[in-house]
Scaffold this motif. Structure first.
Motif, PDB file in Angstrom:
ATOM      1  N   ILE A 161      -5.002   5.970  11.320  1.00  0.00           N
ATOM      2  CA  ILE A 161      -3.673   6.455  11.677  1.00  0.00           C
ATOM      3  C   ILE A 161      -3.633   7.987  11.653  1.00  0.00           C
ATOM      4  CG2 ILE A 161      -2.554   6.428   9.410  1.00  0.00           C
ATOM      5  CD1 ILE A 161      -0.983   4.934  12.513  1.00  0.00           C
TER       6      ILE A 161
ATOM      7  N   GLY B 296      -5.994   9.848  12.697  1.00  0.00           N
ATOM      8  CA  GLY B 296      -6.563  10.271  13.975  1.00  0.00           C
ATOM      9  C   GLY B 296      -5.523  10.349  15.081  1.00  0.00           C
ATOM     10  N   TYR B 297      -4.422   9.658  14.903  1.00  0.00           N
ATOM     11  CA  TYR B 297      -3.330   9.702  15.877  1.00  0.00           C
ATOM     12  C   TYR B 297      -2.232  10.668  15.470  1.00  0.00           C
ATOM     13  CZ  TYR B 297      -5.333   5.799  18.374  1.00  0.00           C
ATOM     14  OH  TYR B 297      -6.170   5.012  19.122  1.00  0.00           O
ATOM     15  N   ASP B 298      -2.457  11.382  14.359  1.00  0.00           N
ATOM     16  CA  ASP B 298      -1.484  12.344  13.854  1.00  0.00           C
ATOM     17  C   ASP B 298      -0.107  11.696  13.708  1.00  0.00           C
ATOM     18  OD1 ASP B 298      -0.869  14.852  12.826  1.00  0.00           O
ATOM     19  OD2 ASP B 298      -0.176  15.594  14.766  1.00  0.00           O
ATOM     20  N   ALA B 299      -0.101  10.487  13.157  1.00  0.00           N
ATOM     21  CA  ALA B 299       1.144   9.731  13.005  1.00  0.00           C
ATOM     22  C   ALA B 299       2.086  10.421  12.027  1.00  0.00           C
ATOM     23  CB  ALA B 299       0.833   8.324  12.513  1.00  0.00           C
TER      24      ALA B 299
END
Length: 90
Positions: free
Chosen positions: A16, A18-21
Motif C-alpha cells: 500500500i 507503493g501506491y502512496d495511499a
C-alpha cells in the motif's frame, strides 16, 4: 493461510505504501479485504446451491474452502493489519 500474520502486515504496508495511499484508504483497506473475501465465498456457495457454473463446481473443487479460510484469516488479523497500516510511514 500460509503466511504469518506479522509478515502479511509487513507485506501489506509495503504494497500500500507503493501506491502512496492516504490515511483514509489505509483505514478502509482491512474492512474491504474482509468484504471481498467473504463476497467471493458467498458467490461460490450460492452458485453451488443454484447450479450456476463454473462457480458451482469451483466451490466443491476446493475454492469454497479456500475463500472461507481466507475470510476467517482476514477477520482474525484485521486489527493487527489496521495498526500496521496506520503506523507505517507514508
Amino acid at each position: 493461510m500460509n503466511q504469518e500474520p506479522e509478515e502479511a502486515a509487513h507485506n501489506l504496508t509495503a504494497f500500500i505504501g507503493g501506491y502512496d495511499a492516504d490515511r483514509h484508504m489505509r483505514e478502509q483497506l482491512p474492512e474491504a479485504m474482509s468484504q471481498r473475501a467473504a463476497a467471493m465465498y458467498h458467490l461460490l456457495k450460492s452458485s453451488h446451491d443454484s447450479g450456476h457454473e463454473p462457480w458451482g463446481s469451483m466451490y466443491i473443487e476446493g475454492h469454497g474452502n479456500h475463500w472461507r479460510a481466507a475470510t476467517a484469516y482476514v477477520e482474525r488479523h484485521r486489527d493487527l493489519w489496521s495498526e500496521a497500516l496506520l503506523t507505517s510511514p507514508r
